[in-house]
Design an enzyme around this catalytic site. Sequence first.
Site, PDB file in Angstrom:
ATOM      1  N   HIS A 196      12.168   6.009  12.955  1.00  5.54           N
ATOM      2  CA  HIS A 196      12.294   6.463  11.427  1.00  5.54           C
ATOM      3  C   HIS A 196      12.839   7.701  11.115  1.00  5.54           C
ATOM      4  CE1 HIS A 196      10.471   7.088   7.759  1.00  5.54           C
ATOM      5  NE2 HIS A 196       9.570   6.003   7.876  1.00  5.54           N
ATOM      6  N   GLU A 217      -2.279   5.046   2.907  1.00  2.43           N
ATOM      7  CA  GLU A 217      -2.199   3.682   2.574  1.00  2.43           C
ATOM      8  C   GLU A 217      -3.433   3.089   2.224  1.00  2.43           C
ATOM      9  OE1 GLU A 217      -0.640   5.143   5.145  1.00  2.43           O
ATOM     10  OE2 GLU A 217       1.429   4.815   4.626  1.00  2.43           O
ATOM     11  N   GLU A 221      -0.127  -9.124  -1.144  1.00  3.72           N
ATOM     12  CA  GLU A 221      -0.698  -8.357   0.220  1.00  3.72           C
ATOM     13  C   GLU A 221      -2.018  -7.666  -0.573  1.00  3.72           C
ATOM     14  OE1 GLU A 221       1.719  -7.063   3.767  1.00  3.72           O
ATOM     15  OE2 GLU A 221       0.942  -5.383   3.284  1.00  3.72           O
ATOM     16  N   HIS A 229       5.642   6.037  13.064  1.00  2.00           N
ATOM     17  CA  HIS A 229       6.016   6.603  11.856  1.00  2.00           C
ATOM     18  C   HIS A 229       5.025   7.157  10.945  1.00  2.00           C
ATOM     19  CE1 HIS A 229       5.490   2.660   9.891  1.00  2.00           C
ATOM     20  NE2 HIS A 229       5.188   3.532   8.862  1.00  2.00           N
ATOM     21  N   ASP A 263       0.791  -1.119  -0.054  1.00  2.00           N
ATOM     22  CA  ASP A 263      -0.076   0.009  -0.077  1.00  2.00           C
ATOM     23  C   ASP A 263       0.994   1.290  -0.115  1.00  2.00           C
ATOM     24  OD1 ASP A 263       1.359  -0.115   2.567  1.00  2.00           O
ATOM     25  OD2 ASP A 263      -0.762  -0.526   3.511  1.00  2.00           O
ATOM     26  N   ARG A 310       2.030   8.858   8.760  1.00  2.00           N
ATOM     27  CA  ARG A 310       2.019  10.189   8.428  1.00  2.00           C
ATOM     28  C   ARG A 310       0.754  10.870   9.143  1.00  2.00           C
ATOM     29  NH1 ARG A 310       4.452  12.585   3.686  1.00  2.00           N
ATOM     30  NH2 ARG A 310       5.739  10.841   2.777  1.00  2.00           N
TER      31      ARG A 310
HETATM   32  C1  UD1 Z   1       6.345   4.907   3.860  1.00  2.00           C
HETATM   33  C2  UD1 Z   1       4.958   4.587   3.402  1.00  2.00           C
HETATM   34  C3  UD1 Z   1       4.527   3.828   4.572  1.00  2.00           C
HETATM   35  C4  UD1 Z   1       5.201   2.783   4.956  1.00  2.00           C
HETATM   36  C5  UD1 Z   1       6.528   3.505   5.629  1.00  2.00           C
HETATM   37  C6  UD1 Z   1       7.602   2.494   5.958  1.00  2.00           C
HETATM   38  C7  UD1 Z   1       3.960   5.745   1.669  1.00  2.00           C
HETATM   39  C8  UD1 Z   1       2.992   7.065   1.334  1.00  2.00           C
HETATM   40  N1  UD1 Z   1       4.144   5.634   3.005  1.00  2.00           N
HETATM   41  O1  UD1 Z   1       6.088   6.068   4.703  1.00  2.00           O
HETATM   42  O2  UD1 Z   1       3.227   3.296   3.917  1.00  2.00           O
HETATM   43  O3  UD1 Z   1       4.548   2.562   6.163  1.00  2.00           O
HETATM   44  O4  UD1 Z   1       7.046   3.992   4.403  1.00  2.00           O
HETATM   45  O5  UD1 Z   1       8.566   2.998   6.901  1.00  2.00           O
HETATM   46  O6  UD1 Z   1       4.404   5.240   0.717  1.00  2.00           O
HETATM   47  N2  UD1 Z   1      13.712   8.704   5.064  1.00  2.00           N
HETATM   48  C9  UD1 Z   1      15.156   8.724   5.043  1.00  2.00           C
HETATM   49  N3  UD1 Z   1      15.893   7.403   4.871  1.00  2.00           N
HETATM   50  C10 UD1 Z   1      15.072   6.454   4.474  1.00  2.00           C
HETATM   51  C11 UD1 Z   1      13.682   6.364   4.610  1.00  2.00           C
HETATM   52  C12 UD1 Z   1      12.982   7.625   4.758  1.00  2.00           C
HETATM   53  O7  UD1 Z   1      15.963   9.575   5.353  1.00  2.00           O
HETATM   54  O8  UD1 Z   1      15.584   5.314   4.445  1.00  2.00           O
HETATM   55  C13 UD1 Z   1      13.221  10.022   5.397  1.00  2.00           C
HETATM   56  C14 UD1 Z   1      13.325  11.030   4.164  1.00  2.00           C
HETATM   57  O9  UD1 Z   1      13.326  12.173   4.606  1.00  2.00           O
HETATM   58  C15 UD1 Z   1      11.871  10.845   3.702  1.00  2.00           C
HETATM   59  C16 UD1 Z   1      11.050  10.698   4.864  1.00  2.00           C
HETATM   60  O10 UD1 Z   1      11.775   9.831   5.578  1.00  2.00           O
HETATM   61  O11 UD1 Z   1      11.343  11.947   2.872  1.00  2.00           O
HETATM   62  C17 UD1 Z   1       9.553   9.972   4.605  1.00  2.00           C
HETATM   63  O12 UD1 Z   1       9.632   8.715   3.947  1.00  2.00           O
HETATM   64  P1  UD1 Z   1       8.523   8.372   3.065  1.00  2.00           P
HETATM   65  O13 UD1 Z   1       8.794   7.144   2.008  1.00  2.00           O
HETATM   66  O14 UD1 Z   1       8.013   9.662   2.172  1.00  2.00           O
HETATM   67  O15 UD1 Z   1       7.210   8.103   4.076  1.00  2.00           O
HETATM   68  P2  UD1 Z   1       7.347   6.959   5.197  1.00  2.00           P
HETATM   69  O16 UD1 Z   1       6.561   7.782   6.359  1.00  2.00           O
HETATM   70  O17 UD1 Z   1       8.486   6.430   5.543  1.00  2.00           O
HETATM   71  N1  UDP Z   2      11.778  -3.034  11.180  1.00  2.00           N
HETATM   72  C1  UDP Z   2      13.083  -3.084  10.878  1.00  2.00           C
HETATM   73  N2  UDP Z   2      13.713  -2.231  11.705  1.00  2.00           N
HETATM   74  C2  UDP Z   2      13.221  -1.325  12.314  1.00  2.00           C
HETATM   75  C3  UDP Z   2      11.740  -1.309  12.459  1.00  2.00           C
HETATM   76  C4  UDP Z   2      11.069  -2.102  11.795  1.00  2.00           C
HETATM   77  O1  UDP Z   2      13.615  -3.945   9.937  1.00  2.00           O
HETATM   78  O2  UDP Z   2      14.048  -0.531  13.084  1.00  2.00           O
HETATM   79  C5  UDP Z   2      10.663  -4.058  10.232  1.00  2.00           C
HETATM   80  C6  UDP Z   2       9.609  -4.745  10.910  1.00  2.00           C
HETATM   81  O3  UDP Z   2      10.271  -6.025  11.523  1.00  2.00           O
HETATM   82  C7  UDP Z   2       8.559  -5.105   9.872  1.00  2.00           C
HETATM   83  C8  UDP Z   2       8.839  -3.703   8.975  1.00  2.00           C
HETATM   84  O4  UDP Z   2      10.278  -3.196   9.180  1.00  2.00           O
HETATM   85  O5  UDP Z   2       9.098  -6.160   8.951  1.00  2.00           O
HETATM   86  C9  UDP Z   2       7.863  -2.694   9.280  1.00  2.00           C
HETATM   87  O6  UDP Z   2       8.080  -1.351   8.395  1.00  2.00           O
HETATM   88  P1  UDP Z   2       7.507  -0.076   8.762  1.00  2.00           P
HETATM   89  O7  UDP Z   2       7.213  -0.228  10.219  1.00  2.00           O
HETATM   90  O8  UDP Z   2       8.545   1.075   8.406  1.00  2.00           O
HETATM   91  O9  UDP Z   2       6.283   0.099   7.799  1.00  2.00           O
HETATM   92  P2  UDP Z   2       4.663  -0.580   7.704  1.00  2.00           P
HETATM   93  O10 UDP Z   2       4.740  -2.007   8.017  1.00  2.00           O
HETATM   94  O11 UDP Z   2       4.090   0.009   8.680  1.00  2.00           O
HETATM   95  O12 UDP Z   2       4.544  -0.225   6.267  1.00  2.00           O
END
Ligand code: UD1
Ligand code: UDP
Length: 373
Positions: free
Chosen positions: A239, A133, A119, A206, A97, A208
């Site tokens: 995060h 999502e 999924e 984390h 998602d 949004r």
């Molecule tokens: C995204 C997904 C969410 C998922 C989450 C898992 C969308 C809209 N959201 O949200 O469904 O639950 O990932 O973690 O697709 N950033 C870094 N390094 C990284 C990753 C992120 O610096 O490796 C920072 C960046 O500033 C980035 C911000 O986090 O802009 C947000 O990342 P983004 O993928 O836009 O949204 P998530 O909240 O991570």
């Molecule tokens: N996870 C990880 N390291 C962390 C936190 C989470 O490897 O520090 C793993 C967790 O076990 C799961 C996945 O990341 O497999 C979940 O990711 P996240 O919570 O970022 O996204 P969501 O599932 O909410 O989309």
Amino acid sequence: MRQKVLAVFGTRPEAIKMAPLVKELLGRDTLQTKVCVTAQHREMLDQVLQIFQIVPDYDLNIMRKGQSLSEITTRVLLDLDSILTQEQPALVLVHGDTTTSFAAALSAFYNRIPIGHVEAGLRTYKKDSPYPEEANRQFVDAISDVFFAPTEQCRQNLIREGKKAEQIFVTGNTAIDALQTTVDLDYHSEITDWVGKSRLLLLTAHRRENLGSTMEEIFRAVRRVVQENEDVKVVYPVHPNPAVVSTAEKVFHGCDRVLLTKPLDVVHFHNLMSRAYLILTDSGGIQEEAPHLGRPVLVLRNTTERPEGVAAGTLKLAGTAEESVYESVSQLLTDSTVYGQMSRAVNPYGDGHASRRIADEIVRQLLQSDGSR
Ligand code: UD1
Ligand code: UDP
């Protein structure tokens, strides 16, 4: 000629759950499997690719600090177009998602390439919860051709929405496949040394829709619990979203029994989950993994698209208000009956063989379409 499958993913959770499937597909010699990562996440994606030793064929490298949903969507759409034109896969696989999943599916649809959704069928039917999502997964399902539903309940959602039964396959969730390769009974690390004999609360947050004051309330509740219970320590892999980091640093400043770390790689994280007294999270994937590990989870949300874990007794919705989170955590620290009821390992998300089932079905369908040409 072998039929080609292109798997597209970009964030940590997609990568963790697509990795076992990619491995399985690469082992099927009747198929040619290619991987494109969008790198919507950079460091958190790379951690997973490294652990599972996956080398992408394409890396769109789109992540920007503080990126907007529109930026992610447009970058993926523009960059994927030429790859799809060049590769002409018989099937594009997307997962879950995220905005990567949505944009990759849309790109495949615009290029008239069939889509397999791994999924599929999870729903809250509340378009803002989780945001974005819930909308993303409905958009993906609207244009997908094959649906790999992790549970019977997901299949029922898809059937109710008018999908044909023969397009849907109940497979279990590949998250459980990944867990088979990471959890180690002898695991030990600097973090487990730091926790010592204390009760470990493992925290992630984390979403949004929780950013800002809602997340601050959640953190304040956790801080109160720690201040009142000397035998409790919290590990929180923060995060890297700047909006999450700033709130976490502000609220937990000076709390020496709260350890804020960088995101942990999945091997460390799964092993800490399996040792935690209690998990507090607004994550989706963690709600699937914890029931398998028998670890109680308080879900820091008001709704969940994963009701199976709630029905099984491992997950409880704690909401996001400071008082409700505080009350729920306090109860699980003091009431051993309630705690015991939530601590049983159950298996609503499958037996760890979801990837094999998905790969079998992909091979069957693609060989069939080859034969019918
Ligand atoms: C995204 C997904 C969410 C998922 C989450 C898992 C969308 C809209 N959201 O949200 O469904 O639950 O990932 O973690 O697709 N950033 C870094 N390094 C990284 C990753 C992120 O610096 O490796 C920072 C960046 O500033 C980035 C911000 O986090 O802009 C947000 O990342 P983004 O993928 O836009 O949204 P998530 O909240 O991570
Ligand atoms: N996870 C990880 N390291 C962390 C936190 C989470 O490897 O520090 C793993 C967790 O076990 C799961 C996945 O990341 O497999 C979940 O990711 P996240 O919570 O970022 O996204 P969501 O599932 O909410 O989309």
